[in-house]
Motif scaffolding. Structure first.
Motif, PDB file in Angstrom:
ATOM      1  N   GLN A 311       0.829  -1.198   0.000  1.00 31.82           N
ATOM      2  CA  GLN A 311       0.000   0.000   0.000  1.00 31.82           C
ATOM      3  C   GLN A 311       0.869   1.257   0.000  1.00 31.82           C
ATOM      4  O   GLN A 311       0.580   2.229  -0.716  1.00 31.82           O
ATOM      5  N   LYS A 312       1.932   1.243   0.807  1.00 32.41           N
ATOM      6  CA  LYS A 312       2.840   2.399   0.826  1.00 32.41           C
ATOM      7  C   LYS A 312       3.510   2.573  -0.532  1.00 32.41           C
ATOM      8  O   LYS A 312       3.719   3.699  -1.001  1.00 32.41           O
ATOM      9  N   ALA A 313       3.853   1.438  -1.157  1.00 31.45           N
ATOM     10  CA  ALA A 313       4.505   1.510  -2.463  1.00 31.45           C
ATOM     11  C   ALA A 313       3.564   2.077  -3.514  1.00 31.45           C
ATOM     12  O   ALA A 313       3.981   2.826  -4.407  1.00 31.45           O
ATOM     13  N   ARG A 314       2.277   1.726  -3.432  1.00 38.92           N
ATOM     14  CA  ARG A 314       1.315   2.239  -4.405  1.00 38.92           C
ATOM     15  C   ARG A 314       1.211   3.754  -4.351  1.00 38.92           C
ATOM     16  O   ARG A 314       0.847   4.394  -5.342  1.00 38.92           O
ATOM     17  N   GLU A 315       1.509   4.305  -3.177  1.00 37.15           N
ATOM     18  CA  GLU A 315       1.508   5.758  -3.058  1.00 37.15           C
ATOM     19  C   GLU A 315       2.604   6.389  -3.908  1.00 37.15           C
ATOM     20  O   GLU A 315       2.561   7.575  -4.213  1.00 37.15           O
ATOM     21  N   ASN A 316       3.593   5.555  -4.313  1.00 36.11           N
ATOM     22  CA  ASN A 316       4.693   6.038  -5.148  1.00 36.11           C
ATOM     23  C   ASN A 316       4.489   5.707  -6.631  1.00 36.11           C
ATOM     24  O   ASN A 316       5.398   5.905  -7.440  1.00 36.11           O
ATOM     25  N   GLU A 317       3.295   5.201  -6.941  1.00 33.00           N
ATOM     26  CA  GLU A 317       3.027   4.815  -8.327  1.00 33.00           C
ATOM     27  C   GLU A 317       3.200   5.995  -9.289  1.00 33.00           C
ATOM     28  O   GLU A 317       3.784   5.861 -10.377  1.00 33.00           O
ATOM     29  N   GLU A 318       2.703   7.152  -8.901  1.00 30.92           N
ATOM     30  CA  GLU A 318       2.796   8.331  -9.773  1.00 30.92           C
ATOM     31  C   GLU A 318       4.250   8.722 -10.005  1.00 30.92           C
ATOM     32  O   GLU A 318       4.652   9.033 -11.140  1.00 30.92           O
ATOM     33  N   ARG A 319       5.047   8.689  -8.940  1.00 30.01           N
ATOM     34  CA  ARG A 319       6.470   9.004  -9.063  1.00 30.01           C
ATOM     35  C   ARG A 319       7.158   7.993  -9.981  1.00 30.01           C
ATOM     36  O   ARG A 319       7.999   8.357 -10.821  1.00 30.01           O
ATOM     37  N   PHE A 320       6.798   6.710  -9.834  1.00 31.86           N
ATOM     38  CA  PHE A 320       7.369   5.660 -10.686  1.00 31.86           C
ATOM     39  C   PHE A 320       7.061   5.922 -12.157  1.00 31.86           C
ATOM     40  O   PHE A 320       7.930   5.796 -13.031  1.00 31.86           O
ATOM     41  N   ARG A 321       5.816   6.304 -12.439  1.00 28.01           N
ATOM     42  CA  ARG A 321       5.439   6.553 -13.827  1.00 28.01           C
ATOM     43  C   ARG A 321       6.173   7.754 -14.405  1.00 28.01           C
ATOM     44  O   ARG A 321       6.535   7.765 -15.595  1.00 28.01           O
ATOM     45  N   GLU A 322       6.393   8.763 -13.584  1.00 23.99           N
ATOM     46  CA  GLU A 322       7.153   9.916 -14.068  1.00 23.99           C
ATOM     47  C   GLU A 322       8.563   9.508 -14.492  1.00 23.99           C
ATOM     48  O   GLU A 322       9.110  10.026 -15.466  1.00 23.99           O
ATOM     49  N   LEU A 323       9.143   8.576 -13.727  1.00 22.49           N
ATOM     50  CA  LEU A 323      10.525   8.160 -13.999  1.00 22.49           C
ATOM     51  C   LEU A 323      10.623   7.184 -15.173  1.00 22.49           C
ATOM     52  O   LEU A 323      11.574   7.247 -15.965  1.00 22.49           O
ATOM     53  N   LYS A 324       9.645   6.256 -15.291  1.00 24.63           N
ATOM     54  CA  LYS A 324       9.848   5.128 -16.196  1.00 24.63           C
ATOM     55  C   LYS A 324       8.785   4.968 -17.285  1.00 24.63           C
ATOM     56  O   LYS A 324       8.879   4.028 -18.080  1.00 24.63           O
ATOM     57  N   ALA A 325       7.803   5.852 -17.363  1.00 23.19           N
ATOM     58  CA  ALA A 325       6.709   5.656 -18.333  1.00 23.19           C
ATOM     59  C   ALA A 325       7.200   5.585 -19.761  1.00 23.19           C
ATOM     60  O   ALA A 325       6.648   4.831 -20.585  1.00 23.19           O
TER      61      ALA A 325
END
Length: 428
Positions: A311-325
């Motif tokens: 759940q905590k990691a999902r909060e970083n989903e947006e940041r992940f997409r910014e980096l790797k989309a």
């Protein structure tokens, strides 16, 4: 220290009436509290360090060392030691369980043995501590002063008087032996004591059964392991287990391991089981059901930990997409092995869970200079591949539990062959 109240004054007055230790008691203590040594020299001569007698021990040093021998002069059974040492010093404690007035009293004597080859042994015996227990469980300590020492807390000043002292760990003495003839106050017998201590120190047992009716019940019911556990456990309150204990007693269930049974009851409570049900409270195989519930709890806690982490990691989903989309959709194959980029935090979670490594727990999805792929064969994960976005080189490629597989070189070669797909996305 001067007695501060009437209770302590009464104890001191009674202490002065206690008889001195008798010669038979001393002889018993010296016989049972020490090892009795026979010193064998390199020539085979054995010297009894009890009476000083010397004789030729023959040529059986190994047998003497294992079985010992008997001194022909004083008939003492000796433990034979082959050594050049001439002086042997040994210190022990000896205890006497007795009564005085209405009190249960434990007396502790500091005894020394000085042995020198060719001389009779010299013993000394000095009383250093008295522990007084009233019928209501109130206690007092009468003892000598201790000398200052950074190494020994029981270095007694034997020239001081026996007086009321503040409790200290030096007063918690575990003697080598208690004198076999013992006396007890009536209330100790009334509360269930029948002369057996059940591996509990006498002071702890007497004080507990005189102050805690539930401990008295355990003693009378034969629940000795449970009684010992509650006597020495500082983290558990018997009240929290009492209803289940009553069920066990009522059903004739004897608890053989107090600590494990209490752990088991805590596990039942954790899973919301009925603690008044004999089926749960009185298991036929305690260890088996205990271990099963431990494994079940560990699995639940692990699921909860992973769910929280996910759940905590999902909060970083947006940041992940910014980096790797911009790398999403990259995949390539050689016909047998397929390699594709991981495109969500959930995919990192599933990859780490399946491969038993730290690609998820160590937050690889948030590393700006890292790109992670999953290599599969027919949909089965084989290795997880990390590529540096600075050098476009394979940093690592790991199978289950970080192992290398038979496909490792083939996977690395396939990734290197398709680096241009990554470079295009970088420059886009």
């Amino acid at each position: 220290m001067k007695a501060k109240n009437k209770f302590q004054q009464h104890v001191i007055e009674l202490s002065k009436t206690l008889p001195k230790i008798t010669e038979p008691q001393k002889r018993w203590a010296y016989k049972h509290c020490f090892n009795h040594i026979g010193k064998r020299n390199p020539k085979g001569e054995i010297t009894c360090l009890e009476c000083g007698h010397k004789w030729n021990g023959g040529n059986s040093p190994l047998a003497d060392a294992v079985l010992g021998c008997e001194c022909p002069n004083c008939n003492t059974q000796l433990t034979v030691s082959t050594t050049r040492q001439r002086v042997f010093k040994e210190t022990e404690y000896f205890g006497v369980v007795t009564t005085c007035g209405e009190f249960q009293v434990l007396r502790f004597f500091y005894i020394n043995a000085y042995r020198k080859a060719g001389q009779p042994i010299k013993y000394t015996c000095t009383e250093v501590v008295q522990r007084w227990i009233a019928p209501n469980g109130r206690t007092a300590i009468v003892a000598r002063l201790r000398c200052m020492s950074i190494m020994y807390y029981d270095l007694w000043n034997l020239s001081t008087d026996l007086e009321i002292r503040t409790p200290h760990r030096s007063h918690d003495i575990s003697p080598a032996k208690y004198y076999h003839r013992q006396r007890f106050i009536p209330k100790v017998h009334r509360n269930g004591f029948n002369g057996k201590y059940h591996k509990i120190a006498p002071f702890d047992l007497f004080r507990t059964i005189l102050t805690n009716p539930k401990a008295e019940t355990l003693l009378k019911a034969g629940q000795y392991a449970l009684l010992k556990h509650f006597v020495y456990s500082s983290t558990r309150n018997i009240d929290n287990y009492w209803n289940s204990i009553r069920i066990a007693i009522r059903n004739g269930y004897t608890i053989e391991d107090g600590s494990e049974w209490c752990d088991y009851i805590d596990l039942l409570r954790y899973f919301g089981k009925d603690l008044n049900n004999p089926t749960y409270v009185c298991p036929a195989n305690l260890k088996s059901v205990h271990d099963r519930l431990v494994a079940k709890k560990q699995a639940r806690l692990e699921r909860e930990r992973l769910a929280e982490q996910r759940q905590k990691a999902r909060e970083n989903e947006e940041r992940f997409r910014e980096l790797k989309a911009k790398f999403f959709g990259i995949s390539f194959s050689d016909g047998a092995i397929e390699v594709r980029v991981l495109e969500s935090v959930d995919e990192f979670f599933e990859e780490g869970k399946a491969m038993h490594h730290c690609v998820f727990t160590n937050d690889y999805y948030l590393r700006p200079d890292s790109l992670v792929f999953s290599a599969t064969i027919d949909g089965k994960r084989i290795e997880t591949v990390e590529i540096s976005l600075k050098t476009l080189k394979v940093v690592q490629s790991r199978g289950v539990c970080n192992s290398s597989t038979e496909y490792h070189d083939q996977i690395v070669k396939l990734v290197n062959k398709n680096k241009n797909l990554i470079s295009r996305r970088l420059s886009a």
